[in-house]
Design a protein around this motif. Structure first.
Motif, PDB file in Angstrom:
ATOM      1  N   ARG A  28     -42.066 -28.928  -5.274  1.00 12.83           N
ATOM      2  CA  ARG A  28     -41.146 -30.051  -5.458  1.00 12.83           C
ATOM      3  C   ARG A  28     -40.169 -30.120  -4.292  1.00 12.83           C
ATOM      4  N   GLY A  29     -39.968 -31.312  -3.776  1.00 14.88           N
ATOM      5  CA  GLY A  29     -39.002 -31.513  -2.696  1.00 14.88           C
ATOM      6  C   GLY A  29     -39.529 -31.214  -1.314  1.00 14.88           C
ATOM      7  N   THR A  30     -40.837 -31.048  -1.158  1.00 12.36           N
ATOM      8  CA  THR A  30     -41.392 -30.798   0.163  1.00 12.36           C
ATOM      9  C   THR A  30     -42.284 -31.960   0.581  1.00 12.36           C
ATOM     10  N   VAL A  31     -42.415 -32.142   1.886  1.00 15.50           N
ATOM     11  CA  VAL A  31     -43.322 -33.142   2.440  1.00 15.50           C
ATOM     12  C   VAL A  31     -44.183 -32.463   3.494  1.00 15.50           C
ATOM     13  N   VAL A  32     -45.427 -32.900   3.587  1.00 14.92           N
ATOM     14  CA  VAL A  32     -46.313 -32.377   4.622  1.00 14.92           C
ATOM     15  C   VAL A  32     -45.810 -32.900   5.954  1.00 14.92           C
ATOM     16  N   GLY A  52     -27.669 -29.309   4.785  1.00 16.26           N
ATOM     17  CA  GLY A  52     -27.598 -29.945   6.092  1.00 16.26           C
ATOM     18  C   GLY A  52     -28.696 -29.507   7.046  1.00 16.26           C
ATOM     19  N   GLU A  53     -29.768 -28.918   6.519  1.00 13.41           N
ATOM     20  CA  GLU A  53     -30.855 -28.452   7.374  1.00 13.41           C
ATOM     21  C   GLU A  53     -32.202 -28.934   6.850  1.00 13.41           C
ATOM     22  N   LEU A  54     -33.129 -29.078   7.780  1.00  7.88           N
ATOM     23  CA  LEU A  54     -34.520 -29.345   7.449  1.00  7.88           C
ATOM     24  C   LEU A  54     -35.279 -28.052   7.727  1.00  7.88           C
ATOM     25  N   HIS A  55     -35.853 -27.473   6.691  1.00  2.44           N
ATOM     26  CA  HIS A  55     -36.604 -26.222   6.841  1.00  2.44           C
ATOM     27  C   HIS A  55     -38.079 -26.543   6.956  1.00  2.44           C
ATOM     28  N   TRP A  56     -38.715 -26.004   7.989  1.00  5.48           N
ATOM     29  CA  TRP A  56     -40.146 -26.201   8.186  1.00  5.48           C
ATOM     30  C   TRP A  56     -40.857 -24.869   8.006  1.00  5.48           C
ATOM     31  N   ILE A  57     -41.868 -24.872   7.122  1.00  3.50           N
ATOM     32  CA  ILE A  57     -42.635 -23.668   6.808  1.00  3.50           C
ATOM     33  C   ILE A  57     -44.091 -23.921   7.166  1.00  3.50           C
ATOM     34  N   PRO A  58     -44.702 -23.077   7.982  1.00  3.28           N
ATOM     35  CA  PRO A  58     -46.103 -23.301   8.353  1.00  3.28           C
ATOM     36  C   PRO A  58     -47.051 -23.037   7.188  1.00  3.28           C
ATOM     37  N   PHE A  59     -48.170 -23.764   7.161  1.00  2.00           N
ATOM     38  CA  PHE A  59     -49.193 -23.523   6.143  1.00  2.00           C
ATOM     39  C   PHE A  59     -49.815 -22.149   6.321  1.00  2.00           C
ATOM     40  N   PHE A  60     -50.085 -21.775   7.553  1.00  2.00           N
ATOM     41  CA  PHE A  60     -50.776 -20.516   7.819  1.00  2.00           C
ATOM     42  C   PHE A  60     -49.768 -19.462   8.226  1.00  2.00           C
ATOM     43  N   HIS A  68     -38.699 -22.833  11.233  1.00  2.00           N
ATOM     44  CA  HIS A  68     -37.698 -23.657  11.921  1.00  2.00           C
ATOM     45  C   HIS A  68     -36.674 -24.127  10.904  1.00  2.00           C
ATOM     46  N   ALA A  69     -35.407 -23.960  11.204  1.00  2.18           N
ATOM     47  CA  ALA A  69     -34.319 -24.518  10.416  1.00  2.18           C
ATOM     48  C   ALA A  69     -33.585 -25.478  11.352  1.00  2.18           C
ATOM     49  N   ILE A  70     -33.817 -26.754  11.148  1.00  2.00           N
ATOM     50  CA  ILE A  70     -33.289 -27.784  12.042  1.00  2.00           C
ATOM     51  C   ILE A  70     -32.028 -28.358  11.422  1.00  2.00           C
ATOM     52  N   ALA A  71     -30.894 -28.121  12.050  1.00  2.00           N
ATOM     53  CA  ALA A  71     -29.617 -28.582  11.517  1.00  2.00           C
ATOM     54  C   ALA A  71     -29.465 -30.076  11.739  1.00  2.00           C
ATOM     55  N   ARG A  72     -28.961 -30.769  10.720  1.00  2.00           N
ATOM     56  CA  ARG A  72     -28.723 -32.210  10.835  1.00  2.00           C
ATOM     57  C   ARG A  72     -27.585 -32.480  11.824  1.00  2.00           C
TER      58      ARG A  72
END
Length: 132
Positions: A28-32, A52-60, A68-72
């Motif tokens: 919930r709350g994630t987008v590909v 205030g961050e966009l967290h990116w988690i790799p599939f593999f 990656h934690a991308i600050a707004r």
């Protein structure tokens, strides 16, 4: 250790990675979302908004923590366009951004792009004061 044991172990690890990827994509709350830094290729994963961050988690990968934690704060979009044929998934848009850690590009569906831009624009007025 027999070849069958090794094959069973490799199959188990592969199955766990697939289950992890499916669980991340359906959380919930994630987008590909795909990310590209520098001249590297696109890396598939999921993005989720955390304050205030966009967290990116790799599939593999083995970790569930974001790579990656991308600050707004200080994040600016320099360009957005639809990905061309052969560049990535059909129907995806790319957003080229500059952040504190350098330039990066995100690729996502049109719906996810709308959510990303809304999240970016919903920042408090003071969030963009230190953006160059």
């Amino acid at each position: 250790m027999t070849a069958l044991d090794v094959l069973a172990g490799v199959s188990l690890v592969a199955a766990l990675l697939v289950v992890r990827g499916i669980a991340l994509a359906r959380s919930r709350g994630t987008v590909v979302c795909r990310v590209r830094t520098g001249n590297q290729g696109w890396k598939a994963g999921v993005a989720r908004y955390a304050g205030g961050e966009l967290h990116w988690i790799p599939f593999f990968g083995l970790r569930l923590r974001p790579r990656h934690a991308i600050a707004r704060r200080g994040l600016t979009v320099s360009r957005r366009r639809r990905l061309g044929t052969g560049e990535g998934p059909e129907g995806y848009w790319t957003v080229e951004c500059s952040a504190e850690r350098g330039a990066l590009a995100l690729a996502m569906s049109e719906d996810a792009l709308t959510g990303f831009l809304a999240w970016l624009e919903s920042a408090p007025p003071s969030a963009h004061l230190d953006a160059a």
